[in-house]
Design an enzyme around this catalytic site. Structure first.
Site, mmCIF file in Angstrom:
data_model
loop_
_atom_site.group_PDB
_atom_site.id
_atom_site.type_symbol
_atom_site.label_atom_id
_atom_site.label_comp_id
_atom_site.label_asym_id
_atom_site.label_seq_id
_atom_site.Cartn_x
_atom_site.Cartn_y
_atom_site.Cartn_z
ATOM 1 N N HIS A 12 0.665 -1.134 0.095
ATOM 2 C CA HIS A 12 -0.045 -0.080 -0.048
ATOM 3 C C HIS A 12 0.734 1.387 -0.019
ATOM 4 O O HIS A 12 2.162 1.387 0.335
ATOM 5 C CB HIS A 12 -0.989 0.020 1.337
ATOM 6 C CG HIS A 12 -0.113 0.021 2.555
ATOM 7 N ND1 HIS A 12 0.269 1.337 3.070
ATOM 8 C CD2 HIS A 12 0.119 -0.974 3.364
ATOM 9 C CE1 HIS A 12 1.019 0.586 4.305
ATOM 10 N NE2 HIS A 12 0.681 -0.526 4.475
ATOM 11 N N ARG A 61 -6.358 1.357 3.850
ATOM 12 C CA ARG A 61 -5.044 1.691 3.153
ATOM 13 C C ARG A 61 -4.767 0.797 1.715
ATOM 14 O O ARG A 61 -4.462 1.167 0.733
ATOM 15 C CB ARG A 61 -3.841 1.936 3.829
ATOM 16 C CG ARG A 61 -3.416 0.454 4.600
ATOM 17 C CD ARG A 61 -2.451 0.998 5.642
ATOM 18 N NE ARG A 61 -1.745 0.059 6.389
ATOM 19 C CZ ARG A 61 -2.198 -0.721 7.523
ATOM 20 N NH1 ARG A 61 -3.314 -0.155 7.882
ATOM 21 N NH2 ARG A 61 -1.608 -1.796 8.020
ATOM 22 N N GLU A 89 -2.183 -6.938 7.550
ATOM 23 C CA GLU A 89 -0.986 -6.698 8.322
ATOM 24 C C GLU A 89 -0.920 -7.648 9.386
ATOM 25 O O GLU A 89 -1.969 -7.709 10.185
ATOM 26 C CB GLU A 89 -0.593 -5.418 8.379
ATOM 27 C CG GLU A 89 0.749 -4.841 8.868
ATOM 28 C CD GLU A 89 1.820 -5.705 8.362
ATOM 29 O OE1 GLU A 89 2.075 -6.928 8.166
ATOM 30 O OE2 GLU A 89 2.691 -4.915 7.603
ATOM 31 N N GLY A 175 3.604 -4.834 4.038
ATOM 32 C CA GLY A 175 4.937 -5.234 3.914
ATOM 33 C C GLY A 175 5.121 -6.418 4.562
ATOM 34 O O GLY A 175 5.858 -7.108 4.104
#
Length: 224
Positions: A12, A61, A89, A175
């Site tokens: 993102h 996001r 996440e 991530g």
């Protein structure tokens, strides 16, 4: 025999918690104006890539990032984004929204390290996630197995749906989520790699085998 399946993982865009160096897992803040522009650059770089499907986590996001990417794509007309909670996440529990250095130093001390630099230098992803849960006063943070079991379900959902027909599949995620999926399937990948906002990582699946074709790639970015 199924056709080649190329999974285009995109992290993102920058959010306000990213900008202010605060912990962001399930906590969610909007993309910054700068973050949106970088996502659009990434989208323009992928404009000619024809996707057969598009997925994201169910956090704002990633949904917003996917929307900007698809708007820039020349072949996305009629393509519907499918948000999946499995692609969220890591959940950092009571550390959500805390300043990153404050949280990581507290976690490092709890794990017996002098500071966050020593933690990141010596502990792998599994140890760090398990240590985060152990250090969290509420115990709400995800350990590695809780996180991976969740993410794996989403990944298998995508693979099982598309492995016979192949094509390019867009997955907008986070991530840690992207990094752990790739590392589990391509162990030679350096798990300490920090993925840039809006970067592209491509994992190909063909004849039952996975191959990492691009990692943290921003070379395709095209400014307006």
């Amino acid at each position: 025999m199924g056709k080649k399946l190329s999974l285009y993982f995109v992290r993102h865009g920058q959010t306000y918690l990213n900008k202010n160096l605060r912990m962001q897992g399930w906590a969610d803040t909007p993309l910054t104006p700068e973050g949106i522009e970088v996502v659009k650059e990434s989208g323009r770089g992928l404009a000619e890539t024809e996707f057969v499907a598009a997925y994201s986590s169910d956090l704002h996001r990633t949904i917003a990032t996917a929307g900007h990417l698809l708007k820039e794509n020349k072949h996305a007309f009629g393509l519907t984004l499918e948000p999946l909670s499995e692609f969220r996440e890591t959940f950092f529990g009571s550390y959500e929204g805390e300043k990153g250095d404050v949280a990581w130093n507290e976690i490092a001390h709890h794990m017996g390290y002098a500071n966050q630099d020593e933690l990141f230098k010596n502990a792998d992803v599994r140890e760090t996630m398990n240590g985060t849960k152990a250090a969290d006063p509420t115990g709400d943070a995800e350990d590695f197995m809780t996180f991976w079991t969740r993410v794996e379900q989403g990944f298998l959902h995508v693979i099982n749906r598309h492995r016979e027909t192949g094509g390019n599949v867009l997955i907008v995620a986070h991530g840690n989520t992207i990094r752990n999926i790739v590392h589990e399937l391509e162990p030679s990948m350096d798990e300490s790699v920090i993925l840039d906002n809006a970067s592209v990582t491509v994992l190909a699946y063909e004849n039952g085998l996975f191959k990492l074709e691009r990692l943290n790639d921003t070379s395709h970015f095209k400014k307006a």
